[in-house]
Design an enzyme around this catalytic site. Structure first.
Site, mmCIF file in Angstrom:
data_model
loop_
_atom_site.group_PDB
_atom_site.id
_atom_site.type_symbol
_atom_site.label_atom_id
_atom_site.label_comp_id
_atom_site.label_asym_id
_atom_site.label_seq_id
_atom_site.Cartn_x
_atom_site.Cartn_y
_atom_site.Cartn_z
ATOM 1 N N GLU A 1 53.308 89.456 -44.083
ATOM 2 C CA GLU A 1 52.560 88.212 -43.871
ATOM 3 C C GLU A 1 52.569 87.378 -45.148
ATOM 4 O OE1 GLU A 1 48.681 89.441 -42.759
ATOM 5 O OE2 GLU A 1 48.406 90.738 -44.484
ATOM 6 N N ASP B 1 43.644 84.405 -50.699
ATOM 7 C CA ASP B 1 44.700 83.580 -50.111
ATOM 8 C C ASP B 1 44.737 82.206 -50.764
ATOM 9 O OD1 ASP B 1 45.122 85.673 -48.347
ATOM 10 O OD2 ASP B 1 43.856 84.809 -46.804
#
Length: 464
Positions: A208, A40
């Site tokens: 997401e 991420d």
């Protein structure tokens, strides 16, 4: 990152952060070297001569580079502790921060981070800021947005920040549960300036890690589908849809990065740095040649027929014939004085003049790349645009500030002269920003004039 797989990611990253120190370079678009572990990853951000890469990890983990290729010198924002408000917002939080993102607003860098626990939508996005990344003094500002465990709430994780052509900043976020949302951010506080609007997904779809960028007239929403955090078994892939409004609707979804490409499996979590006219895109991937270790990848993104395409077919960071987005002082080569909003007034129509540089925000400008060869210049104090008065094409027309509306008198081309010196040319009149009458005085007016090659029509771009 898919909330129900966080435990796996935690274990992988805790080992990876330390075991990858000193490893050999990996096979990637730029043959990244040093400490290349990442999950991420944030949008890359630059402070002076150093790039910073923040990522999921204990204390908000980060690494540094001076060339975007070799990464090292790791650190954390919070160390082994964390802000006390998190204990009430997310009971059971253990110090492992997810999916940070960062943006420069005014004189500070604002770092957004996610706090949550395995299998829960009781989550929060917090923000901390510092004036310098190289010599940080972090101040935590508390929560920006929270979710409270509801089955259909927009889960408050995976923040991503974006500056539009008008200088306004937006934060997108979300994961599974209620889908993705976006809200405007107040650049003075780092907190919400508008209510959150749902823009995509929901109903527990595997959607997401949003990221929004703009190119020309379209906004592009990047997101991941599938499951992350399973190493070589990850089903992540990156999708993109587009809209004529930052608030959607986003349509035309298509695959941008497949689940497998060479040794890269399960790419996810897009961030984009606009540098020298190029769009460099960061993601993580699981390395099939290294037991599925999560690593940083940097590719170049271009736009073809209105849609982004990705390429690994380059081996160095180079110029694409443009200028890097960021905060700048614009200094007259003729007088050595800074371009400013006269008197730091925020009203529409206030003149733009030159003055001795004093490091105030009304003397600093955001350069925003439109992706079309033009830029907007947004004053960091007033948040208004550099503007040709009354859309005039005449020599001597005044240059002022005005609320951004996207007309040709608010779009500018940068003509390279030498080094960091440019001419700033109106897309409306094809005339240059000019210090009127060759003035060297404080308060000397800035106008437009036919190009003549003089130093009063040339500007040093000094990154702030």
């Amino acid at each position: 990152m898919f909330h129900s797989m966080r435990d796996i990611a935690r274990k992988t990253l805790r080992v990876g952060i330390f075991s990858l120190i000193g490893c050999s370079s990996i096979a990637s678009a730029l043959n990244l070297g040093g400490i290349t572990n990442s999950h991420d990853p944030s949008t890359l951000v630059k402070d002076d001569d150093t790039y910073f890469h923040f990522t999921t990890g204990n204390g908000v983990w980060f690494s540094r580079s001076t060339d975007m290729v070799n990464w090292g010198n790791p650190g954390t924002v919070f160390g082994s502790g964390w802000p006390s408000w998190i204990n009430d917002a997310v009971p059971g939080f253990d110090g492992h921060f997810w999916a940070p993102d960062i943006i420069q607003m005014g004189d500070h860098y604002y770092l957004y981070y996610s706090v949550s626990t395995f299998g829960s939508s009781r989550s929060a996005i917090g923000v901390a800021r510092t004036e310098s990344l190289k010599n940080p003094n972090w101040q935590d500002l508390g929560p920006v947005v929270q979710s409270y465990g509801g089955n259909n709430e927009i889960n408050a994780i995976d923040a991503a920040l974006f500056r539009d052509h008008d200088g306004r900043v937006y934060m997108s976020y979300g994961s599974w549960f209620g889908g993705l949302g976006v809200a405007e951010i107040n650049p003075s506080t780092g907190k919400l300036a508008s209510s959150v609007q749902h823009i995509f997904g929901g109903g527990h779809q595997s959607i997401e890690a949003p990221y929004i960028t703009r190119n020309g007239d379209y906004y592009y929403l990047f997101f991941t589908r599938g499951n992350c955090c399973q190493g070589v078994n990850s089903t992540y892939q990156v999708q993109v849809a587009r809209s004529s409004s930052v608030f959607g609707p986003y349509t035309g979804e298509r695959n941008l990065m497949p689940n497998v490409s060479g040794n890269r499996k399960g790419p996810g979590h897009v961030g984009i740095i606009k540098q020298d006219g190029c769009n460099y895109t960061t993601t993580h991937y699981y390395d099939l040649n290294d037991n599925g270790a999560a690593k940083l990848d940097i590719q170049r993104m271009d736009f073809v027929n209105g849609w982004p395409t990705m390429t690994s077919n380059f081996n160095s960071i180079h110029s694409c014939g443009g200028y890097s987005e960021g905060l700048y002082q614009l200094q007259s080569r003729h007088s050595g004085k800074a371009m400013e909003i006269e008197g730091a007034v925020t009203d529409n129509g206030t003149s733009v003049v030159q003055y001795d540089f004093n490091d105030w925000l009304h003397q600093k400008w955001y350069l925003v790349d439109h992706g079309t060869g033009t830029y907007s210049l947004i004053n960091a104090w007033s948040q208004k645009s550099l503007d040709v008065w009354e859309q005039s094409s005449a020599d001597g027309a005044n240059i002022a500030q005005w609320e951004y509306w996207g007309g040709p008198g608010q779009k500018w081309r940068l003509n390279h002269v030498s080094g960091n010196i440019v001419e700033i040319e109106s897309n409306l009149s094809n005339k240059l920003l000019d210090v009127y009458g060759f003035s060297t005085e404080n308060g000397g007016n800035i106008v437009q004039w036919q190009g003549a090659g003089g130093h009063n029509q040339q500007w040093l771009m000094l990154r702030q």
